[in-house]
Design a protein around this motif. Sequence first.
Motif, PDB file in Angstrom:
ATOM      1  N   GLU A 100       0.935  -1.145   0.061  1.00 16.35           N
ATOM      2  CA  GLU A 100       0.104   0.036  -0.096  1.00 16.35           C
ATOM      3  C   GLU A 100       0.877   1.328  -0.010  1.00 16.35           C
ATOM      4  N   ASP A 101       2.084   1.205   0.347  1.00 13.66           N
ATOM      5  CA  ASP A 101       3.034   2.306   0.535  1.00 13.66           C
ATOM      6  C   ASP A 101       3.296   2.871  -0.974  1.00 13.66           C
ATOM      7  N   LEU A 102       3.396   1.802  -1.680  1.00 18.26           N
ATOM      8  CA  LEU A 102       3.623   1.986  -2.983  1.00 18.26           C
ATOM      9  C   LEU A 102       2.762   2.828  -3.782  1.00 18.26           C
ATOM     10  N   LYS A 103       1.271   2.826  -3.541  1.00 13.83           N
ATOM     11  CA  LYS A 103       0.289   3.709  -4.224  1.00 13.83           C
ATOM     12  C   LYS A 103       0.569   5.027  -4.401  1.00 13.83           C
ATOM     13  N   GLY A 104       0.383   5.582  -5.327  1.00 15.15           N
ATOM     14  CA  GLY A 104       0.469   7.237  -5.532  1.00 15.15           C
ATOM     15  C   GLY A 104       1.888   7.522  -5.720  1.00 15.15           C
ATOM     16  N   LEU A 105       3.067   6.945  -5.476  1.00 15.59           N
ATOM     17  CA  LEU A 105       4.237   7.408  -5.725  1.00 15.59           C
ATOM     18  C   LEU A 105       4.701   7.649  -7.319  1.00 15.59           C
ATOM     19  N   LYS A 106       5.406   8.552  -7.644  1.00 21.84           N
ATOM     20  CA  LYS A 106       5.988   8.977  -8.871  1.00 21.84           C
ATOM     21  C   LYS A 106       7.286   8.472  -8.924  1.00 21.84           C
ATOM     22  N   MET A 107       7.557   7.516  -9.703  1.00 30.72           N
ATOM     23  CA  MET A 107       8.975   6.772  -9.767  1.00 30.72           C
ATOM     24  C   MET A 107       9.213   6.706 -11.059  1.00 30.72           C
ATOM     25  N   ARG A 108      10.743   6.835 -11.376  1.00 26.60           N
ATOM     26  CA  ARG A 108      11.525   6.586 -12.461  1.00 26.60           C
ATOM     27  C   ARG A 108      12.146   5.197 -12.288  1.00 26.60           C
ATOM     28  N   ILE A 109      11.196   4.538 -13.399  1.00 24.18           N
ATOM     29  CA  ILE A 109      11.671   2.925 -13.522  1.00 24.18           C
ATOM     30  C   ILE A 109      11.014   2.591 -14.854  1.00 24.18           C
ATOM     31  N   PRO A 110      11.989   2.167 -15.864  1.00 23.68           N
ATOM     32  CA  PRO A 110      11.733   1.955 -17.219  1.00 23.68           C
ATOM     33  C   PRO A 110      11.443   0.236 -17.060  1.00 23.68           C
ATOM     34  N   GLY A 111      11.317   0.046 -18.542  1.00 28.26           N
ATOM     35  CA  GLY A 111      11.191  -1.800 -18.611  1.00 28.26           C
ATOM     36  C   GLY A 111       9.970  -2.354 -18.208  1.00 28.26           C
ATOM     37  N   LEU A 112      10.102  -3.623 -18.058  1.00 32.62           N
ATOM     38  CA  LEU A 112       8.992  -4.315 -17.411  1.00 32.62           C
ATOM     39  C   LEU A 112       8.816  -4.083 -15.925  1.00 32.62           C
ATOM     40  N   GLY A 146      19.330   8.927 -17.845  1.00 31.82           N
ATOM     41  CA  GLY A 146      20.360   8.919 -16.543  1.00 31.82           C
ATOM     42  C   GLY A 146      20.426  10.317 -16.156  1.00 31.82           C
ATOM     43  N   GLY A 147      20.784  11.303 -17.178  1.00 28.99           N
ATOM     44  CA  GLY A 147      21.151  12.645 -16.766  1.00 28.99           C
ATOM     45  C   GLY A 147      20.111  13.546 -16.471  1.00 28.99           C
ATOM     46  N   GLN A 148      19.000  12.965 -16.590  1.00 35.40           N
ATOM     47  CA  GLN A 148      17.574  13.913 -16.161  1.00 35.40           C
ATOM     48  C   GLN A 148      17.174  13.305 -14.781  1.00 35.40           C
ATOM     49  N   ILE A 149      17.733  12.396 -13.964  1.00 38.35           N
ATOM     50  CA  ILE A 149      17.022  11.887 -12.720  1.00 38.35           C
ATOM     51  C   ILE A 149      17.146  12.684 -11.790  1.00 38.35           C
ATOM     52  N   TYR A 150      18.363  12.907 -11.491  1.00 35.72           N
ATOM     53  CA  TYR A 150      18.589  14.016 -10.239  1.00 35.72           C
ATOM     54  C   TYR A 150      17.847  15.207 -10.016  1.00 35.72           C
ATOM     55  N   GLU A 151      17.573  16.066 -11.335  1.00 35.74           N
ATOM     56  CA  GLU A 151      16.833  17.251 -11.257  1.00 35.74           C
ATOM     57  C   GLU A 151      15.390  17.087 -10.918  1.00 35.74           C
TER      58      GLU A 151
END
Length: 362
Positions: A166-178, A195-200
């Motif tokens: 349940e703690d995952l719900k609503g999170l905005k996350m950078r994660i590609p692929g399957l 990769g170069g845009q994740i930090y900002e």
Amino acid sequence: MERRKFLKGAALGAGATALATPALAQGGKTMTIVSTWPRDFPGLGISAQRLAARIGQLSDGAINVEYFAAGERVGAFDSFDEVASGNSQAYIAADYYWVGKHPAFAYFTAVPFGMTVVEWNAWVKFGGGQALWDKVSGEFGLKSLVCGATGTQAGGWFNKEINSPEDLKGLKMRIPGLGGNVMSKLGVSTVSLPGGQIYENLVSGAIDATEWVGPYNDYFMKFYEAAKYYYTAGMHEPNANLALGMNKAWWESLSDWERAVIEAASAEETANMYEEAMALNGQYLAKLIDEQGVEVREFGEDVWDAFGEAAAEVFEETRDHSDLAVEVDDAFQAALREIGGAMALFETKFVNERNRVLGLGG
């Protein structure tokens, strides 16, 4: 600008050396390589530059290598079309970036609950995996070789603890692929960023969490400035092998010797990148904890179970795409059970018992 300077200095401080442009031989074949990583990017970018330099070195300049980091010739995610069109001869990337072209590309970087580096390399080299990779890439006029490996990646950086699904719900996350598809099924809003845009994006709050690689690579990214919770092994990338994707017509124009040079350099860099990460991950994990106050966590069994249920749905959806997706998934899953089953009885059993006896791993 300051961020780019930091990354360059950090990479050199981690033991990387400046990579000279290989000498150009008169009348040699030109190999223009575009990358999805910024120049002098710790780990991944340095590996790509090292490979480009090594091809020129092994060929004694007969292959004239021109290397362009992300954004120097084309954008990171434009690399596929750049090479498929023949404008450049090769890209260095994670092939799961191209799942929008065909979902089977994911199997040639990493898939949830998939093979480790050793297992995956065994499948690709000796279990028919390369032929299937050729089949998928060939549909787009490409030929791909493995040219790197990160090892099992961290579960990611989060700005809060993940104690239940349940703690995952609503999170905005950078994660590609399957792996991103799995997270989406659990209520995560996922994005795929270079990769170069994740930090900002993490620091600005545009995303709440991100996966990247592992302690050695992640240390230099400074994600701890916005997310203090660092999760150990993730389900999404148990191996993360990288690709040297080449224009197929150009590849077929090469002599056997020229192809052998590229194959040798790629195999060498695959080993170097993986072994470098294994050598440095422990050291940099300690630095993250001791210097930056990072809190290391691991996902609980209920979270892993939720990952597993969602992954099963993702694989079924992937298979629905095409007969080729079914063919790749069938072969991958069969190899995983055969190779992974034997690994479990020997390497995994030994490592688990060694760590228990010696008190390693907490």
